[in-house]
Design a protein around this motif. Structure first.
Motif, PDB file in Angstrom:
ATOM      1  N   GLU A  52     -16.708   1.244  35.774  1.00 45.04           N
ATOM      2  CA  GLU A  52     -16.172  -0.115  35.770  1.00 45.04           C
ATOM      3  C   GLU A  52     -15.165  -0.355  34.651  1.00 45.04           C
ATOM      4  OE1 GLU A  52     -19.627  -2.498  35.405  1.00 45.04           O
ATOM      5  OE2 GLU A  52     -20.398  -2.037  37.416  1.00 45.04           O
ATOM      6  N   PHE A  53     -15.004   0.618  33.768  1.00 42.50           N
ATOM      7  CA  PHE A  53     -14.166   0.424  32.584  1.00 42.50           C
ATOM      8  C   PHE A  53     -12.729   0.063  32.948  1.00 42.50           C
ATOM      9  CE2 PHE A  53     -11.457   1.768  29.091  1.00 42.50           C
ATOM     10  CZ  PHE A  53     -12.119   1.276  27.982  1.00 42.50           C
ATOM     11  N   PHE A  54     -12.197   0.685  33.993  1.00 41.72           N
ATOM     12  CA  PHE A  54     -10.781   0.506  34.333  1.00 41.72           C
ATOM     13  C   PHE A  54     -10.525  -0.663  35.268  1.00 41.72           C
ATOM     14  CE2 PHE A  54     -11.054   5.125  33.372  1.00 41.72           C
ATOM     15  CZ  PHE A  54     -10.261   5.118  32.244  1.00 41.72           C
ATOM     16  N   ASN A  55     -11.570  -1.344  35.704  1.00 45.65           N
ATOM     17  CA  ASN A  55     -11.404  -2.529  36.546  1.00 45.65           C
ATOM     18  C   ASN A  55     -10.543  -2.215  37.772  1.00 45.65           C
ATOM     19  OD1 ASN A  55     -11.731  -5.215  37.276  1.00 45.65           O
ATOM     20  ND2 ASN A  55      -9.881  -5.874  36.190  1.00 45.65           N
ATOM     21  N   GLN A  56     -10.940  -1.134  38.483  1.00 45.64           N
ATOM     22  CA  GLN A  56     -10.171  -0.662  39.627  1.00 45.64           C
ATOM     23  C   GLN A  56     -10.886  -0.955  40.936  1.00 45.64           C
ATOM     24  OE1 GLN A  56      -7.071   1.884  39.889  1.00 45.64           O
ATOM     25  NE2 GLN A  56      -6.854   0.050  38.663  1.00 45.64           N
ATOM     26  N   THR A  57     -10.105  -1.131  41.996  1.00 44.61           N
ATOM     27  CA  THR A  57     -10.685  -1.302  43.330  1.00 44.61           C
ATOM     28  C   THR A  57     -10.805   0.046  44.038  1.00 44.61           C
ATOM     29  OG1 THR A  57      -8.467  -1.721  44.233  1.00 44.61           O
ATOM     30  CG2 THR A  57      -9.786  -3.627  43.567  1.00 44.61           C
ATOM     31  N   ARG A  58     -10.142   1.067  43.503  1.00 46.00           N
ATOM     32  CA  ARG A  58     -10.227   2.395  44.098  1.00 46.00           C
ATOM     33  C   ARG A  58     -11.632   2.979  43.938  1.00 46.00           C
ATOM     34  NH1 ARG A  58      -4.891   5.580  41.778  1.00 46.00           N
ATOM     35  NH2 ARG A  58      -3.381   4.820  43.302  1.00 46.00           N
ATOM     36  N   VAL A  59     -11.969   3.879  44.863  1.00 44.28           N
ATOM     37  CA  VAL A  59     -13.225   4.612  44.739  1.00 44.28           C
ATOM     38  C   VAL A  59     -13.126   5.550  43.540  1.00 44.28           C
ATOM     39  CG1 VAL A  59     -14.774   6.272  45.831  1.00 44.28           C
ATOM     40  CG2 VAL A  59     -13.698   4.472  47.198  1.00 44.28           C
TER      41      VAL A  59
END
Length: 211
Positions: free
Chosen positions: A54-61
């Motif tokens: 969750e660190f990068f706040n990404q929607t990618r898998v």
């Protein structure tokens, strides 16, 4: 495009991590194409995976790629009962090992870094040793620290010993050392693992001397 964060575990749940997240968010707002984020760590525990994902706040898998290979470990343990901050017998042991191995010595405190490195230099001068000894901690002038780093990275056959705090625990490339000396109890298991990981990169044999 890639953004790589080395030693990502050191940014988890602290102020440095918050600041890094802020910088990464600003980068995202300035780029048209969302970069691929890669976090790297040699000491991250399995229970840390969800938080790091969750660190990068990404929607990618997000995938976790784990290298399960491990170098063989050789370890020695010594104890010297003494009222001295650094017993002379401990200095003698470190000195003897430094005549055969290039080493990083982690004494945990700047005062002990200074005391051990100075004692080793004096002993080397007295005995005519050609081994190079350095001190390395955050309060030292940058060019003095850089001298130790560059010597360690460029040397091929000459032996050296660097007494250091956590300044050489992460990130900085100093090439390969044969062994690591941990003087006193390490701050944590992960810290010890991180320090131990600096050894054996050339021989694939990790050596730890715990004093």
């Amino acid at each position: 495009d890639l953004i790589i964060v080395d030693e990502i575990h050191s940014f988890a749940e602290n102020n440095r991590g918050v600041q890094l997240k802020s910088l990464l968010q600003r980068i995202l707002e300035m780029t048209e194409k969302t970069p691929r984020f890669i976090g790297m760590s040699a000491t991250m525990k399995k229970e840390d995976y969800p938080h790091i994902k969750e660190f990068f706040n990404q929607t990618r898998v997000t995938d976790v790629l784990q290298d399960k290979t491990a170098n063989p470990l050789e370890a020695t343990i010594s104890y010297y009962p003494s009222t001295a901050k650094v017993p002379y017998d401990a200095i003698l042991e470190i000195y003897a090992r430094s005549q055969e191995e290039s080493m990083l010595v982690f004494p945990n405190t700047k005062a002990n870094v200074e005391e051990i490195s100075v004692s080793l230099k004096k002993l080397a001068q007295k005995r005519g040793s050609q081994v190079r000894y350095f001190a390395h901690h955050a309060s030292m002038d940058k060019h003095i620290r850089r001298e130790a780093e560059e010597f360690a990275k460029s040397v091929t056959d000459d032996l050296f010993t660097i007494c250091c705090t956590s300044t050489l625990e992460l990130g900085i490339d100093i090439g390969s050392v044969d062994s690591v000396v941990q003087y006193g109890a390490p701050p944590s298991v992960s810290t010890l693992a991180q320090r131990l990981g600096r050894s054996g990169r050339r021989t694939q044999q990790q050596i730890l001397h715990l004093i």
